[in-house]
Design a protein around this motif. Structure first.
Motif: not given
Length: 210
Positions: A60-62, A76-80, A140-141, A152-154
């Motif tokens: 996770a990233l805050v 990152l939201l646009r590209s994934g 997940e965001h 942000v969960i990756g």
């Protein structure tokens, strides 16, 4: 010194931010690499990476409040895709400089002398100078209602780890990897190993591993 809610609220905002940022103790220092649809690279230092699970491997990233003005979050939201790169002892100066608010058309890689590295099939740059590099796929965001920060969960999809830096039990030897720790907003620390402890069991006393 004892602090309560009233005294914290009365502190000058910058002093309060510095204090509260330090209360969580030592944190990981990572460079997060992203790219926009035009291939423009962004890299930013962050200290909020948290392990969420190992199967699947989730981190996770805050990210602080903001949308498009936060280039990392927007990209990152646009590209994934995004990368997480450990800050090493020999790259602290350049890593810290990425916190400066450069305009979108200026890459922090170029501004700080860091080098973008591309892996096949992955749409975000990694930091070539980093000893530990992790390629992340967005899973997940969530925008948190309490203060507008972004969770942000990756999932880890690829990783590059230096030879000789994995312990027999599979854990990563951060000291051998040269990874540094961060406190507050600006204090960097070498990660020296004090001791390793054996798995805790209720019927045995604390034991140090050899």
């Amino acid at each position: 010194m004892h602090l309560d809610s009233a005294s914290l609220d009365a502190m000058p905002s910058r002093e309060r931010a510095a204090l509260v940022n330090s209360l969580s103790g030592f944190k990981s220092a990572n460079l997060v690499g992203t790219a926009d649809a035009d291939g423009r690279c962004n890299v930013a230092i962050m200290s909020s990476v948290v392990h969420l699970g190992s199967h699947p491997p989730l981190l996770a990233l805050v990210v602080r409040p903001g949308g498009e003005e936060r280039h990392t979050l927007d990209n990152l939201l646009r590209s994934g895709h995004y990368s997480i790169n450990h800050v090493a002892v020999d790259m602290v100066d350049a890593a810290h400089q990425t916190a400066a608010r450069y305009p979108r058309d200026i890459s922090e890689f170029e501004a700080t002398g860091l080098t973008p590295e591309w892996w096949e099939g992955f749409n975000a740059p990694l930091v070539a100078e980093a000893h530990v590099q992790i390629a992340m796929q967005l899973r997940e965001h969530q925008k948190l209602a309490i203060n507008g920060t972004h969770l942000v969960i990756g999932e880890v999809v690829q990783a590059e780890i230096p030879n000789g830096c994995v312990n027999e039990d599979g854990s990563l030897n951060l000291t051998e990897a040269g990874t540094v720790a961060l406190t507050g907003l600006d204090s960097y620390h070498r990660a020296d190993l004090m001791k390793r402890m054996a798995y805790a069991k209720p019927d045995l006393p604390p034991r140090t591993l050899s």
